[in-house]
Motif scaffolding. Sequence first.
Motif, mmCIF file in Angstrom:
data_model
loop_
_atom_site.group_PDB
_atom_site.id
_atom_site.type_symbol
_atom_site.label_atom_id
_atom_site.label_comp_id
_atom_site.label_asym_id
_atom_site.label_seq_id
_atom_site.Cartn_x
_atom_site.Cartn_y
_atom_site.Cartn_z
ATOM 1 N N LYS A 144 -55.582 -88.320 77.255
ATOM 2 C CA LYS A 144 -55.971 -88.744 75.910
ATOM 3 C C LYS A 144 -56.501 -87.568 75.098
ATOM 4 N N SER A 145 -56.817 -86.473 75.790
ATOM 5 C CA SER A 145 -57.242 -85.241 75.124
ATOM 6 C C SER A 145 -56.003 -84.443 74.740
ATOM 7 N N PRO A 146 -56.152 -83.449 73.870
ATOM 8 C CA PRO A 146 -55.001 -82.581 73.584
ATOM 9 C C PRO A 146 -54.446 -82.001 74.882
ATOM 10 N N TRP A 147 -53.149 -82.043 75.042
ATOM 11 C CA TRP A 147 -52.540 -81.605 76.300
ATOM 12 C C TRP A 147 -52.721 -80.122 76.545
ATOM 13 N N TRP A 148 -52.984 -79.368 75.492
ATOM 14 C CA TRP A 148 -53.187 -77.923 75.667
ATOM 15 C C TRP A 148 -54.607 -77.596 76.131
ATOM 16 N N THR A 149 -55.415 -78.636 76.419
ATOM 17 C CA THR A 149 -56.760 -78.409 76.973
ATOM 18 C C THR A 149 -56.858 -78.849 78.429
#
Length: 238
Positions: A144-149
């Motif tokens: 659910k977080s940005p996938w780049w994190t």
Amino acid sequence: MDLPVVEVHKHGVWLLAKNVDQYIHRILVEEDAKSPDDTDKVLYGASSEAGKKLYRKGDFAESQIANLDSYLLKKVGLFPDVLERKVMRHFDDGDPVSALVTGEFYTKKGLFPGFGRPYVFNAKILLRVGRISEAKDAARVALKSPWWTLGCAYQEVADIAQWEDEQIEYIREKVTEEGRQEDLKKGKEPVQVALDEAAFLLDLASIEGSWDECLERVAECYKEAGLLEIAKFILYGD
């Protein structure tokens, strides 16, 4: 507002510190721990008065704290890599309960807001002890977080979450002109549509590490949202 210090990797960014002062404090401690005498204090000398306000030479040795990681957590701040090493040391010491407790603490709301990495790591340690259902839930929270994190390749997390490719296809549809028009027809503000598209493009780029291919369009989205300085920064080159 403090800006986090990050390191860029193929699939996104890794959080080094919550802010610049914390990062400088850490590297000064690490330099001091590596060379307790006054030799090789290049970073401390370069940091000048700012460094002296953050750290006093010799404090690590005088503290008599068992190891560098413990000192960093107690005296400097919380760092993802340090917390992850702490978890793995608990496993190495045959203490999976402490490992799980520390892993859960890592995901505590407010510690690393906006970053999916803590949930990814927690999912992996839950999987390690056979708690498959909980690992799946943690991985889904991470996504659910940005996938780049995420701190790793998207597919690693998707496998734990037992996700197929539906979410990727959904996002790909959202960044098409048809997807934009559909959101506008539903009443979403144009600024929000542009910001959403930028976020979706970054998520997609993180899957393959294809950042250069989306830079111009991401910058254009930020221009459409009125964030001209961010757009300019994205396109900045050496």
